[in-house]
Scaffold this motif. Structure first.
Motif, PDB file in Angstrom:
ATOM      1  N   LYS A  56       0.831  -1.198   0.000  1.00 15.60           N
ATOM      2  CA  LYS A  56       0.000   0.000   0.000  1.00 15.60           C
ATOM      3  C   LYS A  56       0.871   1.255   0.000  1.00 15.60           C
ATOM      4  O   LYS A  56       2.024   1.238   0.429  1.00 15.60           O
ATOM      5  CB  LYS A  56      -0.957   0.008   1.196  1.00 15.60           C
ATOM      6  N   ASP A  57       0.298   2.314  -0.526  1.00 19.89           N
ATOM      7  CA  ASP A  57       0.937   3.631  -0.564  1.00 19.89           C
ATOM      8  C   ASP A  57       2.308   3.597  -1.231  1.00 19.89           C
ATOM      9  O   ASP A  57       3.291   4.169  -0.740  1.00 19.89           O
ATOM     10  CB  ASP A  57       1.046   4.205   0.853  1.00 19.89           C
ATOM     11  N   VAL A  58       2.358   2.915  -2.381  1.00 12.08           N
ATOM     12  CA  VAL A  58       3.593   2.849  -3.152  1.00 12.08           C
ATOM     13  C   VAL A  58       3.739   4.151  -3.946  1.00 12.08           C
ATOM     14  O   VAL A  58       2.842   4.543  -4.694  1.00 12.08           O
ATOM     15  CB  VAL A  58       3.576   1.647  -4.114  1.00 12.08           C
ATOM     16  N   LYS A  59       4.848   4.825  -3.773  1.00 15.18           N
ATOM     17  CA  LYS A  59       5.080   6.099  -4.460  1.00 15.18           C
ATOM     18  C   LYS A  59       5.299   5.854  -5.941  1.00 15.18           C
ATOM     19  O   LYS A  59       6.094   5.002  -6.341  1.00 15.18           O
ATOM     20  CB  LYS A  59       6.285   6.807  -3.857  1.00 15.18           C
ATOM     21  N   VAL A  60       4.573   6.624  -6.787  1.00 19.92           N
ATOM     22  CA  VAL A  60       4.751   6.524  -8.235  1.00 19.92           C
ATOM     23  C   VAL A  60       4.865   7.929  -8.817  1.00 19.92           C
ATOM     24  O   VAL A  60       4.219   8.869  -8.354  1.00 19.92           O
ATOM     25  CB  VAL A  60       3.597   5.753  -8.918  1.00 19.92           C
ATOM     26  N   SER A  61       5.705   8.054  -9.828  1.00 26.36           N
ATOM     27  CA  SER A  61       5.935   9.340 -10.478  1.00 26.36           C
ATOM     28  C   SER A  61       5.323   9.345 -11.873  1.00 26.36           C
ATOM     29  O   SER A  61       5.448   8.373 -12.625  1.00 26.36           O
ATOM     30  CB  SER A  61       7.437   9.617 -10.571  1.00 26.36           C
ATOM     31  N   THR A  62       4.672  10.450 -12.220  1.00 25.53           N
ATOM     32  CA  THR A  62       4.070  10.612 -13.538  1.00 25.53           C
ATOM     33  C   THR A  62       4.321  12.037 -14.023  1.00 25.53           C
ATOM     34  O   THR A  62       4.791  12.891 -13.271  1.00 25.53           O
ATOM     35  CB  THR A  62       2.545  10.366 -13.497  1.00 25.53           C
ATOM     36  N   THR A  63       3.945  12.291 -15.256  1.00 24.63           N
ATOM     37  CA  THR A  63       4.060  13.649 -15.795  1.00 24.63           C
ATOM     38  C   THR A  63       3.037  14.593 -15.178  1.00 24.63           C
ATOM     39  O   THR A  63       3.129  15.811 -15.363  1.00 24.63           O
ATOM     40  CB  THR A  63       3.883  13.631 -17.319  1.00 24.63           C
ATOM     41  N   HIS A  64       2.072  14.048 -14.455  1.00 25.28           N
ATOM     42  CA  HIS A  64       1.082  14.864 -13.739  1.00 25.28           C
ATOM     43  C   HIS A  64       1.424  14.978 -12.257  1.00 25.28           C
ATOM     44  O   HIS A  64       0.580  15.406 -11.465  1.00 25.28           O
ATOM     45  CB  HIS A  64      -0.325  14.275 -13.905  1.00 25.28           C
ATOM     46  N   GLY A  65       2.620  14.585 -11.908  1.00 24.97           N
ATOM     47  CA  GLY A  65       3.041  14.678 -10.526  1.00 24.97           C
ATOM     48  C   GLY A  65       3.207  13.316  -9.876  1.00 24.97           C
ATOM     49  O   GLY A  65       3.041  12.275 -10.507  1.00 24.97           O
ATOM     50  N   GLY A 102      -5.261  14.879 -10.715  1.00 27.64           N
ATOM     51  CA  GLY A 102      -6.041  15.889 -11.409  1.00 27.64           C
ATOM     52  C   GLY A 102      -6.972  15.328 -12.458  1.00 27.64           C
ATOM     53  O   GLY A 102      -7.342  16.046 -13.405  1.00 27.64           O
ATOM     54  N   GLN A 103      -7.363  14.065 -12.308  1.00 27.61           N
ATOM     55  CA  GLN A 103      -8.202  13.397 -13.295  1.00 27.61           C
ATOM     56  C   GLN A 103      -9.540  12.986 -12.671  1.00 27.61           C
ATOM     57  O   GLN A 103      -9.719  13.012 -11.457  1.00 27.61           O
ATOM     58  CB  GLN A 103      -7.498  12.152 -13.838  1.00 27.61           C
ATOM     59  N   GLU A 104     -10.466  12.582 -13.511  1.00 28.73           N
ATOM     60  CA  GLU A 104     -11.728  11.987 -13.097  1.00 28.73           C
ATOM     61  C   GLU A 104     -11.979  10.758 -13.952  1.00 28.73           C
ATOM     62  O   GLU A 104     -11.499  10.674 -15.086  1.00 28.73           O
ATOM     63  CB  GLU A 104     -12.895  12.963 -13.262  1.00 28.73           C
ATOM     64  N   THR A 157     -14.056   9.577 -16.158  1.00 23.87           N
ATOM     65  CA  THR A 157     -15.087   9.938 -17.121  1.00 23.87           C
ATOM     66  C   THR A 157     -14.529   9.690 -18.517  1.00 23.87           C
ATOM     67  O   THR A 157     -13.305   9.685 -18.714  1.00 23.87           O
ATOM     68  CB  THR A 157     -15.486  11.422 -17.007  1.00 23.87           C
ATOM     69  N   PRO A 158     -15.403   9.499 -19.510  1.00 27.28           N
ATOM     70  CA  PRO A 158     -14.907   9.314 -20.880  1.00 27.28           C
ATOM     71  C   PRO A 158     -14.023  10.453 -21.356  1.00 27.28           C
ATOM     72  O   PRO A 158     -13.064  10.224 -22.096  1.00 27.28           O
ATOM     73  CB  PRO A 158     -16.198   9.195 -21.700  1.00 27.28           C
ATOM     74  N   ALA A 159     -14.317  11.685 -20.931  1.00 26.57           N
ATOM     75  CA  ALA A 159     -13.518  12.824 -21.381  1.00 26.57           C
ATOM     76  C   ALA A 159     -12.078  12.747 -20.901  1.00 26.57           C
ATOM     77  O   ALA A 159     -11.162  13.244 -21.570  1.00 26.57           O
ATOM     78  CB  ALA A 159     -14.160  14.127 -20.903  1.00 26.57           C
ATOM     79  N   HIS A 160     -11.858  12.126 -19.738  1.00 26.10           N
ATOM     80  CA  HIS A 160     -10.509  12.012 -19.178  1.00 26.10           C
ATOM     81  C   HIS A 160      -9.795  10.727 -19.613  1.00 26.10           C
ATOM     82  O   HIS A 160      -8.630  10.526 -19.254  1.00 26.10           O
ATOM     83  CB  HIS A 160     -10.563  12.041 -17.647  1.00 26.10           C
ATOM     84  N   LEU A 161     -10.471   9.876 -20.373  1.00 21.77           N
ATOM     85  CA  LEU A 161      -9.898   8.565 -20.676  1.00 21.77           C
ATOM     86  C   LEU A 161      -8.556   8.633 -21.407  1.00 21.77           C
ATOM     87  O   LEU A 161      -7.630   7.898 -21.036  1.00 21.77           O
ATOM     88  CB  LEU A 161     -10.907   7.725 -21.467  1.00 21.77           C
ATOM     89  N   PRO A 162      -8.365   9.464 -22.439  1.00 22.80           N
ATOM     90  CA  PRO A 162      -7.048   9.507 -23.081  1.00 22.80           C
ATOM     91  C   PRO A 162      -5.916   9.813 -22.102  1.00 22.80           C
ATOM     92  O   PRO A 162      -4.844   9.198 -22.149  1.00 22.80           O
ATOM     93  CB  PRO A 162      -7.209  10.606 -24.133  1.00 22.80           C
ATOM     94  N   TYR A 192      -9.763   5.188  -9.745  1.00 18.21           N
ATOM     95  CA  TYR A 192     -11.072   5.184  -9.100  1.00 18.21           C
ATOM     96  C   TYR A 192     -11.408   6.558  -8.541  1.00 18.21           C
ATOM     97  O   TYR A 192     -10.528   7.351  -8.180  1.00 18.21           O
ATOM     98  CB  TYR A 192     -11.128   4.127  -7.983  1.00 18.21           C
ATOM     99  N   ASP A 193     -12.708   6.821  -8.487  1.00 14.43           N
ATOM    100  CA  ASP A 193     -13.271   7.967  -7.784  1.00 14.43           C
ATOM    101  C   ASP A 193     -14.172   7.420  -6.680  1.00 14.43           C
ATOM    102  O   ASP A 193     -15.033   6.575  -6.961  1.00 14.43           O
ATOM    103  CB  ASP A 193     -14.135   8.838  -8.712  1.00 14.43           C
ATOM    104  N   ARG A 194     -13.993   7.869  -5.465  1.00 16.83           N
ATOM    105  CA  ARG A 194     -14.888   7.489  -4.383  1.00 16.83           C
ATOM    106  C   ARG A 194     -16.175   8.309  -4.509  1.00 16.83           C
ATOM    107  O   ARG A 194     -16.144   9.538  -4.541  1.00 16.83           O
ATOM    108  CB  ARG A 194     -14.222   7.727  -3.030  1.00 16.83           C
ATOM    109  N   LEU A 195     -17.312   7.625  -4.569  1.00 12.63           N
ATOM    110  CA  LEU A 195     -18.604   8.286  -4.708  1.00 12.63           C
ATOM    111  C   LEU A 195     -19.338   8.413  -3.384  1.00 12.63           C
ATOM    112  O   LEU A 195     -19.984   9.426  -3.127  1.00 12.63           O
ATOM    113  CB  LEU A 195     -19.483   7.533  -5.717  1.00 12.63           C
ATOM    114  N   ALA A 196     -19.271   7.359  -2.556  1.00 10.15           N
ATOM    115  CA  ALA A 196     -19.999   7.387  -1.280  1.00 10.15           C
ATOM    116  C   ALA A 196     -19.446   6.323  -0.348  1.00 10.15           C
ATOM    117  O   ALA A 196     -18.913   5.300  -0.788  1.00 10.15           O
ATOM    118  CB  ALA A 196     -21.493   7.154  -1.504  1.00 10.15           C
ATOM    119  N   THR A 197     -19.575   6.579   0.949  1.00 15.96           N
ATOM    120  CA  THR A 197     -19.252   5.598   1.991  1.00 15.96           C
ATOM    121  C   THR A 197     -20.314   5.718   3.067  1.00 15.96           C
ATOM    122  O   THR A 197     -20.565   6.810   3.577  1.00 15.96           O
ATOM    123  CB  THR A 197     -17.869   5.863   2.606  1.00 15.96           C
TER     124      THR A 197
END
Length: 340
Positions: free
Chosen positions: A151-160, A182-184, A186-191, A227-232
């Motif tokens: 768990k909580d494995v650090k990963v680096s990307t071009t988005h931080g 900075g993503q969601e 959704t289909p718009a964010h898929l690429p 994933y996006d958390r919607l409810a708990t």
């Protein structure tokens, strides 16, 4: 034209939007003493058939399917060797659901007295509980023991930089909260998610050796789950996810084996308890899951995951490769700027 065309018949299904192509005839089924041996045989002997059925012009960039085999022994009813555009996977929850629906509705294999159908798949033995919901079969499959690997494995990307949890649900998955980059979902964010998945996968594989403790032929990082958390509420968790696997392939369903890995992660982090996971896909179809029990794998705490869904027949096909076809196993063109 000389010679006879190659003709392969299939039944096509979708499970929560994700395609699944079941090979019915035209090829000799994979051979071997065990299901993993049969997978080895398919890799060596049937890769051209996999390509023909998954790549254009007979398939598409996100096609999935299986060969049907004999089970390992009398403890199971049939075996499945899964394939997709990049190769042969070890687990496929949406495919297990589709194959169970196909086997029951066609009479290929009847449910046992307790209403179960047992599958041998490369990651292990899967038990499908078949029930009637609204006049059609619903499948609740009990997967192999699944566990949180790290768990909580650090990963680096071009988005931080962000953190990922790595879990096993028949294959290894890395799970990242989309909002942390900075993503969601959704289909718009898929690429963008497809591009990020490749970066996350490369970063993790460069620093982590991932293999099943039971058989090291089950190895590598199969997919990245955003994933996006919607409810708990009272242990019940609702999320929306998308799984990007293989070389950029996108699961339209909530991903069956990925849902098992997600359940193992939530349980391992103490978030799930005895509650249920409502797992929504990027197209808003749903699998539900829960931890039906606990166990251990090679000393690791693990859960017994259950996931429920159904599948729908979309058609029967006979695919043909004529002698002299200049594209006998097909091709694949990139479909997005991020590709793939």
């Amino acid at each position: 034209m000389t010679g006879q065309p190659k003709m392969i018949s299939t039944a096509d299904y979708h499970t929560a939007g994700e395609p699944f192509r079941i090979v019915l005839g035209g090829v000799r089924p994979p051979q071997g003493a065990t299901i993993l041996d049969k997978r080895d045989d398919a890799i060596a002997r049937l890769d051209d058939v996999r390509q023909l059925l998954t790549l254009e012009p007979r398939g598409h960039a996100d096609m999935y399917g299986c060969f049907v085999t004999e089970p390992d022994d009398d403890g199971a009813d049939l075996g499945l060797i899964f394939f997709h555009r990049e190769g042969f996977s070890t687990a496929c929850g949406h495919g297990s659901i589709a194959a169970a629906v196909w086997a029951c509705t066609t009479g290929y294999a009847a449910p046992r007295e307790d209403g179960t159908l047992v599958l041998d798949v490369p990651s292990g033995r899967v038990t499908c509980h078949i029930s009637d919901v609204g006049g059609r079969p619903s499948v609740r499959f009990v997967n192999i023991p699944s566990y949180l690997h790290a768990k909580d494995v650090k990963v680096s990307t071009t988005h931080g930089t962000t953190h990922a949890d790595i879990a096993y649900g028949g294959a290894f998955y890395a799970m990242v909260e989309a909002g942390s980059l900075g993503q969601e979902v959704t289909p718009a964010h898929l690429p963008g998610l497809i591009t990020l998945s490749a970066q996350i996968k490369a970063d993790i594989l460069a620093r982590h050796q991932l293999a099943s403790p039971e058989d090291d032929r089950v190895n590598g990082l199969y997919g990245v789950i955003f994933y996006d958390r919607l409810a708990t509420e009272d242990g019940r968790i609702e999320e929306r996810n998308v799984t990007v696997f293989a070389d950029g392939q996108v699961d339209r369903s909530p991903c069956g084996s990925g849902t098992c890995a997600r359940l193992a992660t939530l349980h391992g982090r103490g978030e799930l308890g005895t509650g249920e996971l409502v797992n929504r896909s990027i197209i808003d179809t749903v699998f539900t899951g829960r931890a039906a029990g606990t166990t251990t794998i090679a000393g690791r705490p693990a859960i017994i995951p259950e996931v429920t869904g159904t599948a729908y027949l979309t058609g029967y096909n006979t695919f043909v490769a004529e002698p002299g076809d200049e594209l006998p196993t097909g091709f694949l063109l990139p479909t997005t700027a991020a590709d793939r």
